[in-house]
Scaffold this motif. Structure first.
Motif, PDB file in Angstrom:
ATOM      1  N   ALA A 133       3.607  -2.186 -12.386  1.00 29.02           N
ATOM      2  CA  ALA A 133       3.545  -1.899 -10.954  1.00 29.02           C
ATOM      3  C   ALA A 133       3.647  -0.396 -10.689  1.00 29.02           C
ATOM      4  N   ALA A 134       4.482   0.285 -11.451  1.00 29.22           N
ATOM      5  CA  ALA A 134       4.621   1.731 -11.283  1.00 29.22           C
ATOM      6  C   ALA A 134       3.327   2.445 -11.656  1.00 29.22           C
ATOM      7  N   ALA A 135       2.660   1.959 -12.695  1.00 31.74           N
ATOM      8  CA  ALA A 135       1.417   2.597 -13.146  1.00 31.74           C
ATOM      9  C   ALA A 135       0.306   2.449 -12.112  1.00 31.74           C
ATOM     10  N   SER A 136       0.250   1.311 -11.434  1.00 28.65           N
ATOM     11  CA  SER A 136      -0.824   1.079 -10.445  1.00 28.65           C
ATOM     12  C   SER A 136      -0.387   1.383  -9.016  1.00 28.65           C
ATOM     13  N   ARG A 137       0.889   1.806  -8.861  1.00 34.32           N
ATOM     14  CA  ARG A 137       1.443   2.083  -7.535  1.00 34.32           C
ATOM     15  C   ARG A 137       1.403   0.850  -6.647  1.00 34.32           C
ATOM     16  N   TYR A 138       1.737  -0.272  -7.266  1.00 31.06           N
ATOM     17  CA  TYR A 138       1.793  -1.527  -6.524  1.00 31.06           C
ATOM     18  C   TYR A 138       2.932  -1.447  -5.511  1.00 31.06           C
ATOM     19  N   PRO A 139       2.723  -1.912  -4.289  1.00 30.44           N
ATOM     20  CA  PRO A 139       3.776  -1.811  -3.262  1.00 30.44           C
ATOM     21  C   PRO A 139       5.084  -2.460  -3.695  1.00 30.44           C
ATOM     22  N   GLY A 140       6.167  -1.711  -3.551  1.00 24.99           N
ATOM     23  CA  GLY A 140       7.472  -2.207  -3.976  1.00 24.99           C
ATOM     24  C   GLY A 140       7.901  -3.474  -3.268  1.00 24.99           C
ATOM     25  N   LYS A 141       7.590  -3.570  -1.972  1.00 25.97           N
ATOM     26  CA  LYS A 141       7.987  -4.761  -1.218  1.00 25.97           C
ATOM     27  C   LYS A 141       7.279  -6.013  -1.734  1.00 25.97           C
TER      28      LYS A 141
END
Length: 236
Positions: A104-112
């Motif tokens: 998720a961090a690599a793709s900048r997936y929304p944290g929420k």
């Protein structure tokens, strides 16, 4: 290799457990970081088991056969297994969450939105149940440790073999579950933020800019609320 209260009581012989634990004592192959984490659980299981065996051997040496049987009885093996399953489940869940968060961090997936992707309470329960199910053979095998069921020596050999097989099944199950969650992590890693919101906002701003240009150029009537701006521009 073992102790006995008397030559005529083979059921009170305590064999060396190490050689009967096979892969549990000497696992083959190279280790991934996840395998290394599971190794900590495996070594803790062995440590606890060998401590119980040492205590049972001491009781045999003192002539307390029933006490020795109690120390290495059915409840002991099951308790050690349940503890190992709980620890292995924690290791598996930590690895799953690490992979998902890294992706998720690599793709900048929304944290929420990531919260809904991580294993929930039900998925955690299912994972724990699947790892625990690897010990079905062990649960059946420990019944042979009941007093009078058969030679204690032979019962311990059987249970040690079942524990070895149970751990092998647990590792295989853990790796299978991790592969499934790794595929989810790959989907997160491949996620890209959709372009349509940006395009929509850009189109709206472009339309507003065009309309404002026409108003300020006198090609379209100016609304009353825009009068201060149009008057200021026209008086330049």
């Amino acid at each position: 290799m073992g102790n006995a209260m008397s030559a005529g009581a083979p059921q009170d012989v305590l064999p060396e457990l190490g050689p009967m634990l096979g892969r549990l004592v000497l696992p083959p192959g190279e280790k991934t970081p996840f395998d290394a984490a599971l190794d900590g659980v495996r070594l803790e299981l062995l440590t606890q088991l060998f401590e119980r065996a040492a205590a049972a051997r001491a009781l045999l040496d003192s002539g307390d056969g029933p006490g020795a049987r109690a120390v290495l009885g059915e409840s002991t093996w099951l308790s050690l297994w349940e503890h190992a399953v709980a620890a292995a489940t924690r290791v598996l869940l930590e690895e799953i969450e690490r992979r998902l968060r890294d992706a998720a961090a690599a793709s900048r997936y929304p944290g929420k939105r990531l919260t809904g992707v991580l294993p929930d309470a039900e998925e955690r329960r299912v994972l724990a149940a699947r790892l625990s199910a690897a010990g079905v053979g062990l649960e059946e095998g420990v019944e042979r440790l009941a007093p009078g069921s058969q030679s204690w020596n032979e019962a311990l050999r059987r249970v040690a073999g079942e524990l070895d097989a149970a751990w092998e099944r647990l590792e295989a199950t853990a790796h299978a579950e991790l592969r499934q969650w790794t595929r989810r992590a790959a989907e997160l890693h491949a996620w890209r933020r959709p372009w349509w919101p940006l395009l929509l906002v850009g189109a709206v701003l472009l339309t507003l800019a065009g309309w404002l240009g026409l108003v300020l150029g006198g090609y379209l009537p100016a609304p009353g609320w825009l009068s201060p701006l149009t008057n200021w521009v026209w008086n330049l």
